[in-house]
Scaffold this active site. Structure first.
Site, PDB file in Angstrom:
ATOM      1  N   PRO A 144     -21.840-101.577-145.295  1.00 24.38           N
ATOM      2  CG  PRO A 144     -21.179-103.764-144.785  1.00 24.38           C
ATOM      3  CD  PRO A 144     -22.496-102.737-144.761  1.00 24.38           C
ATOM      4  CE  LYS A 184     -27.601-104.749-151.369  1.00 25.05           C
ATOM      5  NZ  LYS A 184     -27.188-104.797-149.898  1.00 25.05           N
ATOM      6  CG  ASP A 188     -30.134 -87.552-143.148  1.00 28.58           C
ATOM      7  OD1 ASP A 188     -30.753 -88.294-144.032  1.00 28.58           O
ATOM      8  OD2 ASP A 188     -30.790 -87.051-142.290  1.00 28.58           O
ATOM      9  CG  ASP A 227     -29.427-102.057-149.732  1.00 32.55           C
ATOM     10  OD1 ASP A 227     -30.332-102.680-149.858  1.00 32.55           O
ATOM     11  OD2 ASP A 227     -28.209-102.393-148.929  1.00 32.55           O
ATOM     12  CB  CYS A 255     -32.937-107.468-146.394  1.00 36.96           C
ATOM     13  SG  CYS A 255     -32.278-106.619-144.870  1.00 36.96           S
TER      14      CYS A 255
HETATM   15  C1  SAM Z   1     -29.233-102.098-145.430  1.00 32.05           C
HETATM   16  S1  SAM Z   1     -27.908-101.064-144.977  1.00 32.05           S
HETATM   17  C2  SAM Z   1     -26.898-100.694-146.230  1.00 32.05           C
HETATM   18  C3  SAM Z   1     -26.088-101.997-146.843  1.00 32.05           C
HETATM   19  C4  SAM Z   1     -25.328-101.524-147.833  1.00 32.05           C
HETATM   20  N1  SAM Z   1     -25.826-101.296-149.106  1.00 32.05           N
HETATM   21  C5  SAM Z   1     -24.309-102.746-148.271  1.00 32.05           C
HETATM   22  O1  SAM Z   1     -24.789-103.627-149.061  1.00 32.05           O
HETATM   23  O2  SAM Z   1     -23.270-103.128-147.739  1.00 32.05           O
HETATM   24  C6  SAM Z   1     -28.629 -99.676-144.687  1.00 32.05           C
HETATM   25  C7  SAM Z   1     -27.673 -98.586-144.361  1.00 32.05           C
HETATM   26  O3  SAM Z   1     -28.409 -97.100-144.296  1.00 32.05           O
HETATM   27  C8  SAM Z   1     -27.565 -96.289-143.495  1.00 32.05           C
HETATM   28  N2  SAM Z   1     -28.702 -95.125-143.228  1.00 32.05           N
HETATM   29  C9  SAM Z   1     -29.388 -94.892-142.091  1.00 32.05           C
HETATM   30  N3  SAM Z   1     -29.988 -93.937-142.260  1.00 32.05           N
HETATM   31  C10 SAM Z   1     -29.225 -93.249-143.376  1.00 32.05           C
HETATM   32  C11 SAM Z   1     -29.482 -91.944-143.774  1.00 32.05           C
HETATM   33  N4  SAM Z   1     -30.370 -91.103-143.230  1.00 32.05           N
HETATM   34  N5  SAM Z   1     -28.632 -91.518-144.792  1.00 32.05           N
HETATM   35  C12 SAM Z   1     -27.775 -92.130-145.251  1.00 32.05           C
HETATM   36  N6  SAM Z   1     -27.679 -93.673-145.006  1.00 32.05           N
HETATM   37  C13 SAM Z   1     -28.276 -94.092-143.949  1.00 32.05           C
HETATM   38  C14 SAM Z   1     -27.425 -97.106-142.260  1.00 32.05           C
HETATM   39  O4  SAM Z   1     -26.005 -96.710-141.703  1.00 32.05           O
HETATM   40  C15 SAM Z   1     -26.912 -98.432-143.040  1.00 32.05           C
HETATM   41  O5  SAM Z   1     -25.517 -98.352-143.363  1.00 32.05           O
END
Ligand code: SAM
Length: 293
Positions: A109, A112, A157, A173, A220
């Site tokens: 969300p 970062k 993606d 991340d 994390c």
């Molecule tokens: C750890 S969270 C990111 C948190 C974010 N960086 C923050 O600091 O608020 C991982 C994110 O990866 C996204 N995600 C999962 N698979 C993905 C993909 N194939 N491509 C892009 N984003 C993806 C998820 O929807 C999620 O929002």
């Protein structure tokens, strides 16, 4: 609990002790809208107890009235962002500068992304991408609340992010099992299930990176399968990628691990950073800085 990490987490019993009741609440002052010292004064006048964080002048640990910190007018107006301390680390390693072009591949969300935007003083451009529509809605609202205007949002993606432009700096991340955040143990099978996706996201980031650019990979979670193994696979595949030694001044961290169970990783993964509550006073976290030649 977490017995499988006994051999890799230093002072393991202290680690177990520290995760029993780990409930650190922290905030990041939004320097686009206020000064950290001013924010501290304002919240303290409202009865909040704030402790400065020595490695980041914008960060505070909330010691009093922590349950109310997401409910103030100042929060609603975007003067600060409720963000875990360890989550502030990747942007500090990425060191974004004014006017740069930066890709945040898994951005929602937006903790970062908004921090990077602040460090760039709202200049340059950040492409904030995520696959999840629902989470992107939260990203939009956070960008607006924080007064961020240098971000373009994409929904795709990340493994297939179009190779049209190259970026000087990229943050991955990655989605992970989040053991370092929840302190609930997850199975090796669950980590293995995610590891391929994490590898493909990081691979695409490397391909999208300018020559001599930087990719920061973070999770994390504690599992080497989602951390050192992912980095090791990238190093094995790309001759032009190196792990660069990095640190965040003022915060203690451990080195990446070179082996675990029956797995042996590329030796330079020891330059990656591992953060633990009993050593770093943060949640569990992993970060790697890759230089792409
Ligand atoms: C750890 S969270 C990111 C948190 C974010 N960086 C923050 O600091 O608020 C991982 C994110 O990866 C996204 N995600 C999962 N698979 C993905 C993909 N194939 N491509 C892009 N984003 C993806 C998820 O929807 C999620 O929002």
């Amino acid at each position: 609990m977490f017995e499988k990490y006994r051999e890799i987490i230093p002072k393991f019993d202290k680690f177990l002790e520290s995760v029993k009741d780990f409930r650190l609440v922290s905030i990041r002052a939004n320097i686009l809208k206020t000064r950290p010292s001013l924010l501290k004064k304002c919240l303290e006048e409202k009865g909040f107890g704030l402790k400065s964080v020595k490695w980041y002048s914008s960060a505070f640990i909330v010691e009093r009235k922590k349950e109310l910190v997401g409910k103030t007018l100042e929060h609603m107006l975007g003067y600060y962002y409720v963000q875990r301390l360890e989550s502030m680390i990747p942007a500090l390693i990425l060191k974004p500068k004014k006017h740069e072009l930066i890709l945040d591949l898994c951005a929602a969300p937006g903790s970062k992304t908004t921090q990077i935007a602040e460090l760039m003083r709202n200049t340059g451009r950040i492409i904030a991408n995520d696959i999840s529509e629902k989470r992107l809605k939260a990203l939009f609202s956070n960008l607006e609340r924080q007064g961020v205007v240098n971000v373009s949002v994409t929904k795709c993606d990340g493994r297939k992010f179009p190779k049209i432009v190259k970026f000087r700096k990229i943050l991955v991340d990655a989605p992970c099992t989040a053991e370092g955040r929840s302190f609930k143990e997850r199975s090796i099978a669950e980590s293995k299930k995610l590891c391929d996706k994490q590898y493909k996201l990081l691979k695409r980031a490397v391909e999208l990176c300018e020559s001599n650019g930087i990719v920061v990979y973070s999770t994390c979670t504690l599992s080497p399968i989602e951390n050192e193994l992912v980095i090791s696979r990238i190093l094995g595949e790309f001759e032009n990628v190196r792990v660069e030694k990095t640190k965040v001044k003022g915060i203690k961290a451990c080195n990446g691990v070179e082996e675990w169970k029956n797995m042996k990783f590329e030796s330079s993964v020891k330059k990656c950073l591992r953060f633990y509550p009993h050593i770093s006073c943060t949640g569990g976290f992993f970060a790697a800085k890759l230089r792409v030649r």
